[in-house]
Design an enzyme around this catalytic site. Structure first.
Site, PDB file in Angstrom:
ATOM      1  NE  ARG A 104      43.153 -22.330  49.760  1.00 53.80           N
ATOM      2  CZ  ARG A 104      41.793 -21.982  50.158  1.00 53.80           C
ATOM      3  NH1 ARG A 104      41.018 -21.446  49.303  1.00 53.80           N
ATOM      4  NH2 ARG A 104      41.799 -22.234  51.606  1.00 53.80           N
ATOM      5  CE1 TYR A 274      34.002 -18.313  44.790  1.00 52.75           C
ATOM      6  CE2 TYR A 274      34.440 -17.849  46.965  1.00 52.75           C
ATOM      7  CZ  TYR A 274      34.643 -18.680  46.006  1.00 52.75           C
ATOM      8  OH  TYR A 274      35.661 -19.376  46.062  1.00 52.75           O
ATOM      9  CB  VAL A 321      42.870 -17.123  49.090  1.00 47.94           C
ATOM     10  CG1 VAL A 321      42.818 -18.480  49.336  1.00 47.94           C
ATOM     11  CG2 VAL A 321      44.049 -16.348  49.516  1.00 47.94           C
ATOM     12  CD  GLU A 322      38.133 -20.191  48.510  1.00 48.39           C
ATOM     13  OE1 GLU A 322      36.926 -20.008  48.245  1.00 48.39           O
ATOM     14  OE2 GLU A 322      38.503 -20.965  49.694  1.00 48.39           O
ATOM     15  CG  ASN A 323      36.852 -13.827  42.011  1.00 41.69           C
ATOM     16  OD1 ASN A 323      37.012 -13.937  40.811  1.00 41.69           O
ATOM     17  ND2 ASN A 323      35.958 -12.929  42.493  1.00 41.69           N
TER      18      ASN A 323
END
EC number: 3.2.1.21
Length: 443
Positions: A104, A274, A321-323
């Site tokens: 990404r 998060y 998508v984000e972690n």
């Protein structure tokens, strides 16, 4: 109450009180199945890494965020970040060596259009090399069209205080789509749009009375871009990733601002997760005040997030998508959690969600390298750590999580006998009352 006042109120740290938790009414929930302990993730599951242009590239052009840095509104300006602008071949090679299938990146509007109506061919050539390099390395680009940054000349025009901002952004993003559809990327129109709005409010780029204008403009731009992407790349997957805020009442309000208004134009539900909050660790939710390295980390939070999203958006696949996990520069945290353990624990709970019927199709680790965390370089999220302040060479040094992630990808998850390093917490605020009625159990 107007949207902007509600937005400000729900994001107050005081919303973390147990009183808010107790005020949440019961909701219909489905109990998890009693299936297998974990399910290995199939060949179609996509493992990836994530980054953004402004946070990594350096050598940035005039923008809202360079101005926030220049005016001292943040701890330190971005400087040259980790110099992805020159070191992208090395970073792409590191990603390829991990075995990920998705990389990404974002295309910075302020770089390619430094003055209104006039593109910089050299800037486009840079992104041509980046996208081409990702494809040549056997990975699929995931391209973000807006990651909270817009040109300084848009600031001078009024930014999101004027309705024409959405049209300008659509014009820029359409050029990106047309230029890179050949690479068959997946697309993120807006990164965490609720956070984009909040930060523009916080730093003065958006006047409170114009919050509705920015929200409406983002939704309109997303829907327009979704239609254009599918016109030129019919098989594309398009999303706008939501930032999951684990506070009762807040998440539902934020979902109403964007993803529910984008219904029918989200091919996957993109989610960023998060940190966690529970009845026993309210005071540890330091990420609500920006201290990510001290934020509470219960790894089963991702399991609750995935169950929640699947319940609220039925029939739509979910992509993380984000972690990631924030540490200091030496990979340490006050709670002793280490990045490699957190990564394995997180993937275990993703596998558990899949075993329990949640259609999870991908996972991106944030981030490949350390980067500029929207105000300073204190929090380190990278699989590869970079000492921006103390190492002029910006050497990428692998953390133990590099080997852990490489093994996870090769094995399509953690093995069947794996057990998380941390037991689930009681009544996670991430998704009440479901987390209390149907708590996560290690099998």
């Amino acid at each position: 109450m107007s949207t902007w006042r509600r937005l400000l109120s729900v994001l107050m740290v005081g919303g973390l009180s147990a009183g808010v938790f107790l005020a949440v009414p019961p909701a219909a929930v489905a109990a998890p199945s009693s299936g297998s302990a974990v399910a290995q993730l199939g060949s179609n599951f996509r493992f990836g890494v994530a980054s953004s242009g402004f946070q990594t590239e350096g050598h940035n052009r005039d923008s809202n965020w360079t101005r926030y840095g220049a005016r001292g509104q943040v701890v330190e300006p971005v400087g040259n970040a980790v110099d992805f602008f020159h070191r992208y071949p090395e970073d792409i090679a590191h990603a390829r060596a991990l075995g990920v299938s998705v990389y990404r990146v974002s295309v910075e509007w302020s770089r390619v259009e430094p003055v209104p109506g006039r593109d910089d061919p050299a800037a486009w050539a840079f992104y041509d090399r980046v996208i081409g390099g990702i494809v040549a390395a056997g990975m699929t680009p995931m391209i973000t069209l807006n990651h909270w940054v817009h040109p300084g000349w848009e600031v001078d025009r009024g930014g999101w205080n004027r309705s024409g901002m959405a049209d300008d952004l659509i014009g820029f993003a359409t050029k990106v789509v047309d230029r890179y559809a050949w690479a068959r990327p997946s697309w993120v129109t807006f990164n965490e749009p609720t956070e984009y709005v909040r930060r523009e409010l916080t730093f003065g780029g958006l006047r409170p009375q114009n919050v509705n204008r920015m929200v409406d403009g983002i939704v309109r731009a997303h829907r327009t871009l979704y239609a254009h992407i599918h016109a030129v790349q019919p098989e594309a997957q398009v999303t706008s990733n939501l930032a999951y805020f684990p506070i009762p009442g807040v998440q539902a309000f934020l979902e109403g601002l964007f993803p529910r208004r984008m219904a029918g134009t989200l091919d996957v539900i993109g989610v960023d997760q998060y940190y966690s909050v529970s009845l026993l660790d309210v005071s540890a939710a330091a990420s609500a005040t920006g201290d990510f390295a001290r934020s509470s980390q219960a790894p089963e939070a991702i399991y609750y997030v995935l169950r929640h999203v699947a319940r609220e958006f039925p029939g739509v696949p979910v992509y993380v998508v984000e972690n990631g996990l924030a540490t200091d520069g030496a990979g340490r945290r006050p709670d002793g959690y280490r990045r490699a353990d957190h990564l394995r624990d997180t993937v275990y709970w993703i596998q558990r969600a899949v075993a329990d019927g949640v259609d999870v199709v991908g996972y991106n680790y944030w981030s490949l390298t350390d980067n500029y965390e929207w105000g300073d370089y204190t929090a380190h999220f990278g699989l590869y750590t970079v000492d921006v302040a103390g190492d002029p060479s910006l050497t990428r040094r692998p953390t133990p999580a590099v080997a852990a992630y490489r093994q996870i990808i090769a094995d399509r998850g953690v093995p069947a006998g794996y057990r998380p390093t941390r037991a689930p917490v009681l009544c996670s605020f991430v998704d009440v009352p479901d987390s209390c009625a149907h708590p996560a159990v290690v099998r």
